[in-house]
Write an enzyme that holds these catalytic residues in place. Structure first.
Site, PDB file in Angstrom:
ATOM      1  N   GLY B   9       0.689  -1.255  -0.126  1.00 20.81           N
ATOM      2  CA  GLY B   9      -0.133  -0.028  -0.126  1.00 20.81           C
ATOM      3  C   GLY B   9       0.916   1.184   0.017  1.00 20.81           C
ATOM      4  CG  ASP B  36       9.048   2.104   6.947  1.00 18.61           C
ATOM      5  OD1 ASP B  36       8.931   2.812   5.834  1.00 18.61           O
ATOM      6  OD2 ASP B  36       8.102   2.657   7.816  1.00 18.61           O
TER       7      ASP B  36
END
Lengths: 176, 176, 176, 176
Positions: B9, B36
């Site tokens: 997403g 991340d």
């Protein structure tokens, strides 16, 4: 002219997100300060001591006399910032409900304050507490109702039914 | 048995929150790793270089050849963890849409994968980006549609209409 | 050619700072991954459970069988990243001393590894633990000697007597 | 009785670490607040605007009129906290040297203040800036000398030659 906006709500109710959205949508710069700022400013040892902050296994938070002493000075400081011309968004958790509001009322005195209740259904807040992953589990449910007991607001928002930005726009419409 | 859950997403669509809720509701321990984690593992200098990661003023993110090289090895490593018995939730941003999925498909090979699309309306995601306060403004809107182009999913969730925990329970029901 | 640099040292000995300096001074991009990355990737519930990570009041850290299972897969994954061409700096705490090193040796197999001991006097590390403010007090002192027991190094650095950058340059001179 | 300790030094000179050590070694609870707290409290938009904070490519930091306005109110607030009974450690970067000190002197008025210079050799601070990995590169070198120009201290400490805890003990010995 509104000088202070006090956002009161339980842990994981979405206060900090609303504060950042308010800073983005309100004209002019506002400072955002709150319970988290105060806790971070305290000695690490107070975050587990009897005189400081206590966390029960079910997420209940209690604060002792040393916390109260520093908090009282903190309130005076925030009020002085507003008197000196800074407009301030206060992001608070009224663990004592009406009594906590009374402490703020006394410190803020003649300043123009907008009191905002930030509601969030306990189950929803508990889910967000898991999702964010940086809070002691149980705080959200423990505080969801508690912090609003006997507190009087100018307006209330509900983050279970509106996004932070939408809540911020609602609040901003009440800022003079 | 499902060995890998890939959550894809755009920025601020709520993937990390869903990943933490999944870790809480799924039986047995799952690792949560993602874009991340990879970016934090890279040299700081790559976060602004031509060969690394670039951020356009409108929030568009581009990645260069050095990023792609490390990313390819990262994919192999995640696949190896799953083959070695760890169940892994991958929290990803398919900047290249279908092409990104193809890279993952190749690396994951014979592993049992649940492909999940994490949708969030661009305007809602943009508001949450402001509320969280730690992302470059514009990324959410820039990526909201882009990352889903041509990607095939086993199921999709929409965080504009359901809480992270509810999305996690929906996904968990598809995990074998 | 060196493919993996393993930095082993106790909590607050300065490994992460050296890893970041190494990424800045070594030619070409290196990934920095370590125990902290793994712990963050684990479910929050494992950070206090019997099967996961336990913290004794004196700062001693113990890990249970579920931690060991995920860790074993993690090691395989790091090794696979290196085999796939990423050069990796591993920032580790060998709670089991020589036994921990043996686990890494087995996973890394034929890869070219530079084993680096990151020493720091227990009292100095304990002071830095207070200064950083984000670690459980006692870990630094508890681990300072423990993690080096029986471990064989290619070189050792001492952060009580040299800055992180100086240590990184010393290590970089041994990287082929 | 000392009511405020002002620690002034450049970025990455080690002020925050000393502040946390001071909180640990001083009798009674002290609040630690500083430039970082103020910057975090400001709107995100001010961290890149002409009226707020500017970062030059070489790490030089400049602040505009809107920053100065909020900062002036912040100083009044810190002073009010100290007058209300909180003992406060202020962790500051005097970008304007003597002029910055004059602003603080005026705000703190009759309060008992211990002025502490936190020195760190520019090259050492620059290395630590790389090691910590969360600061814009160049700030440490740019500020190392600048912030001390014309500033008068009660005592100075040098973190290039003493640990944070040792510096804290030296400072604590001057607190009345």
């Amino acid at each position: 002219m509104t000088q202070v906006i006090v956002l009161n709500g339980g842990s994981s109710s979405g206060k900090s997100g609303i504060a950042r959205c308010l800073q983005a949508v309100l004209p002019g710069p506002w400072l955002a300060l709150g319970t988290d700022t105060l806790v971070e400013a305290m000695p690490a040892s107070m975050q587990t001591s009897d005189g400081g902050i206590g966390f029960a296994p079910d997420g209940e938070v209690t604060v002792g006399p040393e916390f109260r002493t520093l908090e009282a000075a903190w309130l005076e400081g925030i009020a002085a910032m507003a008197r000196a011309g800074a407009r301030v968004i206060v992001d608070e958790v009224f663990l004592g409900g009406a009594e906590s509001q009374q402490r703020w009322r006394k410190a803020l005195g003649e300043l123009q304050v907008l009191w905002v209740g930030v509601r969030c259904d306990a189950a929803v807040a508990a889910g967000r507490e898991v999702a964010r992953g940086d809070r002691i589990i149980g705080m959200a449910a423990s505080q969801a109702e508690l912090v609003h007991r006997g507190v009087a607001y100018d307006l209330e928002v509900d983050t279970a039914h509106a996004e932070s930005m939408a809540c911020a726009r609602t609040i901003a419409a009440h800022v003079e």
